[in-house]
Scaffold this motif. Structure first.
Motif, short mmCIF file in Angstrom:
data_model
loop_
_atom_site.label_atom_id
_atom_site.label_comp_id
_atom_site.label_asym_id
_atom_site.label_seq_id
_atom_site.Cartn_x
_atom_site.Cartn_y
_atom_site.Cartn_z
N ILE A 338 0.96 -1.25 -0.07
CA ILE A 338 0.03 0.04 0.10
C ILE A 338 0.93 1.47 -0.05
CG2 ILE A 338 -1.67 1.34 1.24
CD1 ILE A 338 -2.98 -1.21 0.16
N VAL A 339 0.51 2.16 -0.57
CA VAL A 339 1.18 3.54 -0.66
C VAL A 339 0.07 4.61 -0.27
CG1 VAL A 339 2.23 5.46 -1.87
CG2 VAL A 339 2.75 2.82 -2.58
N VAL A 340 0.34 5.28 0.71
CA VAL A 340 -0.43 6.36 1.27
C VAL A 340 0.05 7.61 0.91
CG1 VAL A 340 -1.58 7.50 3.36
CG2 VAL A 340 -1.21 4.91 3.34
N HIS A 341 -0.26 8.41 0.16
CA HIS A 341 0.35 9.95 -0.32
C HIS A 341 -0.38 10.85 0.31
CE1 HIS A 341 2.49 12.74 -2.64
NE2 HIS A 341 1.32 13.29 -3.03
N LEU A 342 0.41 11.79 1.00
CA LEU A 342 0.07 12.98 1.84
C LEU A 342 0.40 14.04 0.90
CD1 LEU A 342 1.12 11.97 5.39
CD2 LEU A 342 -0.79 11.22 4.24
N GLY A 343 -0.38 15.16 1.19
CA GLY A 343 -0.03 16.40 0.61
C GLY A 343 -0.37 17.74 1.22
N ARG A 344 0.33 18.82 1.09
CA ARG A 344 0.01 19.97 1.78
C ARG A 344 -0.74 20.89 0.67
NH1 ARG A 344 4.31 23.28 5.71
NH2 ARG A 344 2.61 24.72 6.61
N LEU A 345 -2.01 21.19 0.96
CA LEU A 345 -2.97 22.23 0.01
C LEU A 345 -2.52 23.59 0.27
CD1 LEU A 345 -6.21 20.10 0.26
CD2 LEU A 345 -4.08 19.72 -0.99
N ARG A 346 -2.91 24.27 -0.83
CA ARG A 346 -2.52 25.80 -0.86
C ARG A 346 -3.00 26.53 0.41
NH1 ARG A 346 -6.13 24.60 -4.53
NH2 ARG A 346 -8.37 25.31 -4.58
N ASP A 347 -3.81 25.97 1.27
CA ASP A 347 -4.47 26.55 2.30
C ASP A 347 -3.67 26.36 3.44
OD1 ASP A 347 -5.39 24.15 2.73
OD2 ASP A 347 -7.42 24.62 3.11
N GLY A 348 -2.54 25.46 3.36
CA GLY A 348 -1.84 25.22 4.46
C GLY A 348 -2.18 23.81 5.27
N SER A 349 -3.30 23.14 4.83
CA SER A 349 -3.87 22.12 5.44
C SER A 349 -3.05 20.89 4.97
CB SER A 349 -5.12 22.08 5.23
OG SER A 349 -5.48 21.70 3.85
N ARG A 350 -2.96 19.91 5.67
CA ARG A 350 -2.32 18.64 5.45
C ARG A 350 -3.60 17.44 5.43
NH1 ARG A 350 0.97 21.42 9.07
NH2 ARG A 350 3.19 21.85 8.47
N LYS A 351 -3.49 16.79 4.19
CA LYS A 351 -4.38 15.89 3.92
C LYS A 351 -3.96 14.57 3.32
CE LYS A 351 -8.15 19.23 3.43
NZ LYS A 351 -8.76 18.99 4.76
N VAL A 352 -4.48 13.39 3.57
CA VAL A 352 -4.29 12.18 2.98
C VAL A 352 -5.00 12.33 1.45
CG1 VAL A 352 -4.59 9.68 2.71
CG2 VAL A 352 -4.13 10.66 4.84
N LEU A 353 -4.13 12.44 0.30
CA LEU A 353 -4.62 12.44 -0.88
C LEU A 353 -4.93 11.29 -1.57
CD1 LEU A 353 -2.35 15.50 -2.27
CD2 LEU A 353 -4.74 15.84 -0.88
N GLU A 354 -4.15 10.34 -1.36
CA GLU A 354 -4.59 9.08 -2.14
C GLU A 354 -4.09 7.90 -1.34
OE1 GLU A 354 -2.22 8.47 -5.71
OE2 GLU A 354 -2.11 10.70 -6.32
N ILE A 355 -4.76 6.59 -1.39
CA ILE A 355 -4.42 5.50 -0.94
C ILE A 355 -4.31 4.35 -1.97
CG2 ILE A 355 -4.71 3.64 0.74
CD1 ILE A 355 -6.25 5.69 2.45
N SER A 356 -3.26 3.86 -2.53
CA SER A 356 -3.17 2.91 -3.56
C SER A 356 -2.64 1.66 -3.06
CB SER A 356 -2.44 3.87 -4.50
OG SER A 356 -2.82 4.85 -5.19
N GLU A 357 -3.18 0.76 -3.86
CA GLU A 357 -2.73 -0.71 -3.65
C GLU A 357 -1.53 -1.06 -4.88
OE1 GLU A 357 -4.70 -5.15 -3.22
OE2 GLU A 357 -5.88 -3.57 -3.95
N ILE A 358 -0.49 -1.76 -4.55
CA ILE A 358 0.37 -2.13 -5.58
C ILE A 358 -0.07 -3.77 -5.90
CG2 ILE A 358 2.51 -2.38 -5.91
CD1 ILE A 358 1.84 0.25 -5.63
N LEU A 359 -0.35 -4.03 -7.20
CA LEU A 359 -0.85 -5.03 -7.72
C LEU A 359 0.15 -5.84 -8.42
CD1 LEU A 359 -4.34 -4.20 -8.85
CD2 LEU A 359 -3.70 -5.15 -6.54
N GLY A 360 1.64 -5.31 -8.43
CA GLY A 360 2.38 -6.10 -9.29
C GLY A 360 2.92 -5.30 -10.54
N VAL A 361 3.30 -6.21 -11.48
CA VAL A 361 4.36 -5.52 -12.48
C VAL A 361 3.55 -5.89 -13.83
CG1 VAL A 361 6.06 -4.90 -13.94
CG2 VAL A 361 6.28 -4.98 -11.61
N GLU A 362 2.90 -4.94 -14.85
CA GLU A 362 2.28 -5.28 -15.94
C GLU A 362 2.87 -4.75 -17.11
OE1 GLU A 362 -1.86 -5.24 -15.93
OE2 GLU A 362 -2.31 -6.76 -14.32
N GLU A 363 3.23 -5.16 -18.17
CA GLU A 363 4.10 -4.62 -19.27
C GLU A 363 4.98 -3.81 -18.94
OE1 GLU A 363 0.79 -2.58 -21.43
OE2 GLU A 363 -0.03 -4.45 -21.96
N GLY A 364 5.90 -4.12 -17.93
CA GLY A 364 7.12 -3.35 -17.44
C GLY A 364 6.68 -2.31 -16.31
#
Length: 417
Positions: A338-364
């Protein structure tokens, strides 16, 4: 009153510097006694109120034994970052905005003394030969120092303050950094020992979020943390081992890097290994630790998105290993769940922006499966309005089933969409 205190402080400071041999091993109590005596004598000639005496005592002690003008800034809980660009330019970050303060160091030498005091406390060294160092304060605040000749406008020091109060997931939900649905989802993954990588830009809250996620680790497990400069604050784990890298000595020998610590940690019978932040070829060792039966590991790194973070990890590994890119991608895809991506928005707030699952490698290419995504809806009075919305369900349920999650948990997870 402030101007009067500053004037009297300058007068008393000169007297104290002449009177005290600061090279002696004097206790804080002895320093305070000498300061009180000088204030008492001065008060015979100049009227000083009780509040003025209190301020003088505090500021003089900070100058002689503490961190000089930084002491007051470090005590202000609203300040999240302190940036010193030479002795006369001190900036602070408060509420997501940056301001220049009126505080200055009395001399470049005083600033250098404060820097040496900070780095020596955590057995680090910085000088013209080795002008860059990472260190920490006693409360865990992160410190970066750059000295001349690399820094052209005087000694530069940046302090990322550690919050006085520990964040919890409930607090992050209340602040709008993450939704309860996403928090419950991550709690389930941590307990089920999914390998999680937290990415984000500078100041996005990666370390704070890692600390919060660590609260979900069962207290009976043996956890080993590995950091360049120790700043993680993990609670509720009695069998906890904390390791920190070591810089080379004056002769350039006896350095201990993150790769060495990760390899050592594997021989310490860990249930989980937590790597504070990956910056170099140690990314390969981090991935290896996740693939050697130590599921449930958590790490962090700098990246502008989940996809870019994986590309950066590839680059880090290539810096130290001569491997085909495809092999590296397969290695990372097998290690990270799992990759959890955090970001700081233009208003200064910090939020979780994405939660992605890694499924493997396809077509490189490493295949990512987006589960949660922050969607911005509008902006009101300078505040970004949006929500972290669930877009899909978890596909890889193997670790959930292996770690005691049954059909009811699976159904509940699916019904959250």
């Amino acid at each position: 009153m402030v101007n009067k205190v500053k004037k009297e402080k300058d007068i008393l400071q000169k007297k104290l510097m002449d009177k005290l041999d600061l090279q002696q091993t004097l206790s804080d109590t002895e320093i305070y006694e000498v300061i009180e005596q000088e204030i008492f004598v001065r008060a015979k000639d100049v009227y000083l109120s009780l509040e003025e005496k209190r301020m003088l005592k505090k500021e003089l002690f900070n100058t002689l034994r503490g961190l000089d003008v930084l002491s007051g800034l470090l005590e202000e809980e609203e300040i999240s970052e302190i940036m010193i660009n030479g002795r006369e330019n001190i900036f602070i970050e408060k509420g997501g905005s940056i301001f220049k303060t009126k505080e200055v160091f009395s001399s470049e030498e005083k600033l250098r003394n404060v820097i040496q005091q900070i780095v020596s406390r955590c057995n680090r060294m910085v000088n013209e030969t080795e002008p860059i160092v990472d260190a920490r304060l006693e409360d865990g605040s992160r410190v970066n120092v750059v000295l001349p000749p690399v820094a052209l406008n005087g000694a530069v020091m940046t302090i990322r303050k550690f919050p006085k109060t520990f964040f919890t997931m409930d607090r992050l939900i209340e602040m709008g950094s993450v939704t309860k649905e996403a928090a419950d989802f991550l709690k389930m993954l941590v307990r089920a020992k999914y390998n999680i990588f937290i990415s984000g830009g500078t100041g996005s809250g990666k370390t704070t979020f890692l600390n919060v996620l660590s609260n979900y680790i069962p207290g009976k497990e043996r956890v080993i943390t590995i950091e360049d400069s120790a700043e993680l604050q993990i609670h509720g784990i009695s069998n906890l081992v904390r390791l920190e890298t070591r810089n080379a000595n004056v002769e350039g020998e006896h350095a201990i890097n993150m790769s060495q610590l990760i390899k050592t940690a594997l021989r310490m019978r860990p249930d989980r290994i937590i790597v504070g932040e990956v910056r170099d070829a140690a990314a390969m060792d981090m991935a290896n630790s996740m693939l050697t039966g130590h599921d449930g590991s958590i790490s962090t790194g700098h990246g502008n998105s989940a996809k870019e973070m994986l590309l950066r990890l590839e680059t880090m590994i290539l810096m130290g290993y001569n491997m085909p890119v495809l092999a590296i991608r397969q290695h990372l895809a097998a290690a990270i769940d799992i990759v959890v991506h955090l970001g700081r928005l233009r208003d200064g707030s910090r939020k979780v922006l994405e939660i992605s699952e890694i499924l493997g490698v396809e077509e490189g290419e490493i295949k990512q499966h987006l589960i949660f995504q922050f969607l911005e809806h509008s902006e009101k009075q300078g505040k970004v309005i949006g929500k972290l919305e669930q877009k899909a369900q978890l596909i890889n349920l193997q670790k959930l089933l292996q770690n005691g999650y049954g059909e009811e948990d699976m159904i509940e997870q699916k019904e959250t969409i």
